[in-house]
Design an enzyme around this catalytic site. Structure first.
Site, short mmCIF file in Angstrom:
data_model
loop_
_atom_site.label_atom_id
_atom_site.label_comp_id
_atom_site.label_asym_id
_atom_site.label_seq_id
_atom_site.Cartn_x
_atom_site.Cartn_y
_atom_site.Cartn_z
N GLY A 64 -15.92 5.81 -1.01
CA GLY A 64 -17.35 5.85 -0.46
C GLY A 64 -17.98 7.24 -0.66
O GLY A 64 -18.93 7.42 -0.86
N ILE A 65 -17.12 8.15 0.04
CA ILE A 65 -17.81 9.40 0.16
C ILE A 65 -17.45 10.24 -1.22
O ILE A 65 -18.49 10.83 -1.70
CB ILE A 65 -17.09 10.37 1.26
CG1 ILE A 65 -17.18 9.59 2.67
CG2 ILE A 65 -17.41 11.84 1.43
CD1 ILE A 65 -16.37 9.97 3.79
N GLY A 121 -13.26 8.16 2.20
CA GLY A 121 -13.98 7.07 2.82
C GLY A 121 -13.80 7.32 4.43
O GLY A 121 -13.57 8.42 4.80
N ASN A 122 -14.13 6.29 4.89
CA ASN A 122 -13.93 6.40 6.43
C ASN A 122 -12.35 6.59 6.79
O ASN A 122 -12.07 7.33 7.69
CB ASN A 122 -14.30 5.20 7.12
CG ASN A 122 -14.48 5.02 8.66
OD1 ASN A 122 -15.24 6.10 9.14
ND2 ASN A 122 -13.94 4.17 9.38
N GLY A 123 -11.52 5.98 5.88
CA GLY A 123 -10.37 6.64 5.70
C GLY A 123 -10.01 7.29 4.48
O GLY A 123 -10.70 7.16 3.84
N ASP A 156 0.77 -1.21 -0.05
CA ASP A 156 -0.01 0.10 -0.09
C ASP A 156 0.76 1.28 0.01
O ASP A 156 0.28 2.37 -0.29
CB ASP A 156 -0.91 0.03 1.16
CG ASP A 156 -2.40 0.63 0.94
OD1 ASP A 156 -2.47 0.70 -0.16
OD2 ASP A 156 -2.96 1.31 2.07
N ASN A 213 -19.83 9.03 -3.74
CA ASN A 213 -21.31 8.99 -3.61
C ASN A 213 -22.07 10.14 -3.05
O ASN A 213 -23.32 10.29 -2.84
CB ASN A 213 -21.64 7.79 -2.84
CG ASN A 213 -21.33 6.54 -3.37
OD1 ASN A 213 -21.82 6.24 -4.16
ND2 ASN A 213 -20.56 5.58 -2.51
N ASP A 255 -20.66 8.29 9.65
CA ASP A 255 -21.51 7.93 8.22
C ASP A 255 -21.91 9.09 7.63
O ASP A 255 -22.86 10.01 8.03
CB ASP A 255 -22.48 7.00 8.53
CG ASP A 255 -23.11 6.76 7.07
OD1 ASP A 255 -22.34 5.93 6.23
OD2 ASP A 255 -24.18 7.04 6.78
N HIS A 291 -8.78 10.16 -2.20
CA HIS A 291 -9.57 8.86 -1.72
C HIS A 291 -10.44 9.21 -0.45
O HIS A 291 -9.87 9.28 0.68
CB HIS A 291 -8.64 7.74 -1.48
CG HIS A 291 -9.06 6.35 -0.94
ND1 HIS A 291 -9.14 5.35 -1.80
CD2 HIS A 291 -9.59 5.88 0.17
CE1 HIS A 291 -9.75 4.39 -1.30
NE2 HIS A 291 -10.04 4.43 -0.05
#
Length: 291
Positions: free
Chosen positions: A246-247, A129-131, A67, A250, A201, A127
């Protein structure tokens, strides 16, 4: 297992040794073990997956996709912290960056969408998302990224604080009489959006009408804009800002809020669904082709 040509593993931390995906052998396994102090929650689990495949399919090639590898192109002035230099030399304390497979995939897709060669592409990838992490990609190479020695640095995330004054850690530890592990839990699991408004969320937060929910989103967006501004200076010429995760994929609200700036809005924005699994598969194919 007859139909399986190889198994690719996402290994979170490759340190300074692994700057490309690599075929796994006994030496590579030992090196990944040596890096456990830099990723104590992730590298052991990654090694367990390698061990299981070795046990049940010992003849199938295994490839480690790191990563951190995409950010191996960072220059020293980008990855060295302004600490005693011996801390870097002795303990490898430096910026490594993460989400590398995602940022690498987004670069490939964005270059196609922009009609440019990868090596001629200058983009800012988000990127989210939650992270969450941001990456400045210049001429197809990572030249800066928001995550650092660990995935805690940088953007405001679901439960991680991102950038803060490091003296806060010392103050909180002393005033609340917390152990190092308790401070780690506070910063990684009880901060970010969750700490600000009690929810991590974004879709749920967007539906709320209270001031704390709005403040949480405003703080997250402002941090993203700060990184974009800094990366615009580093890149000088930005082909596009890429939203993903994800964020990023969306949340129209977050994308619109980030782009709602007189300077930023003049840059092309792209929404790309990241595919880290496909990137891992592609990197495995490259390694196999080298054999």
């Amino acid at each position: 297992f007859a139909d399986i040509d190889a198994v690719g593993h996402r290994v979170v931390h490759g340190g300074e040794k692994f700057i490309n995906s690599t075929l796994i052998d006994d030496d590579v396994i030992e090196d990944i073990k040596d890096l456990i102090p830099l990723a104590p929650l992730h590298n052991p689990a990654n090694l367990e997956g390698i061990k299981v495949v070795r046990q049940y399919a010992p003849n199938i090639p295994q490839i480690a996709v790191f990563d951190t590898a995409f950010h191996a192109s960072l220059k020293k002035e980008a990855y060295i912290y302004a600490l005693e230099y011996e801390l870097y030399e002795k303990y490898q304390i430096r910026r490594y960056g993460f989400h590398g497979t995602s940022h690498a995939y987004l670069l490939q897709k964005a270059a196609v969408m922009l009609g440019k060669k990868v090596q001629d592409t200058n983009i800012i990838t988000l990127h989210l998302g939650n992270g969450a992490s941001a990456c400045a990609i210049k001429n197809g190479k990572s030249c800066d990224t928001s995550m650092g020695f660990t995935p805690l640095e940088g953007l405001v995330m679901g439960t991680r604080c991102g950038d803060i004054d490091p003296a806060i850690v010392l103050f909180v530890q002393k005033e609340l009489n917390l152990s190092a592990d308790e401070v780690d839990t506070l910063l990684n699991k009880k901060s970010g959006l969750l700490g600000l408004c009690g929810e991590n969320d974004v879709q749920t937060i967007e539906q709320r009408s209270d001031a704390r929910a709005k403040l949480a989103l405003d703080i997250m967006v402002r941090r993203i804009q700060k990184y974009i501004g800094a990366y615009m200076v580093l890149l000088e010429d930005v082909d596009a800002i890429v939203f993903s995760g994800g964020i990023g994929e969306n949340s129209q609200y977050v994308r619109d809020a980030v782009m709602d700036n007189s300077i930023i809005k003049n840059i092309k924005s792209l929404v790309i669904q990241t595919d880290e699994e496909l990137q891992i598969a592609n990197e495995c194919l490259e390694v196999l082709n080298w054999l």
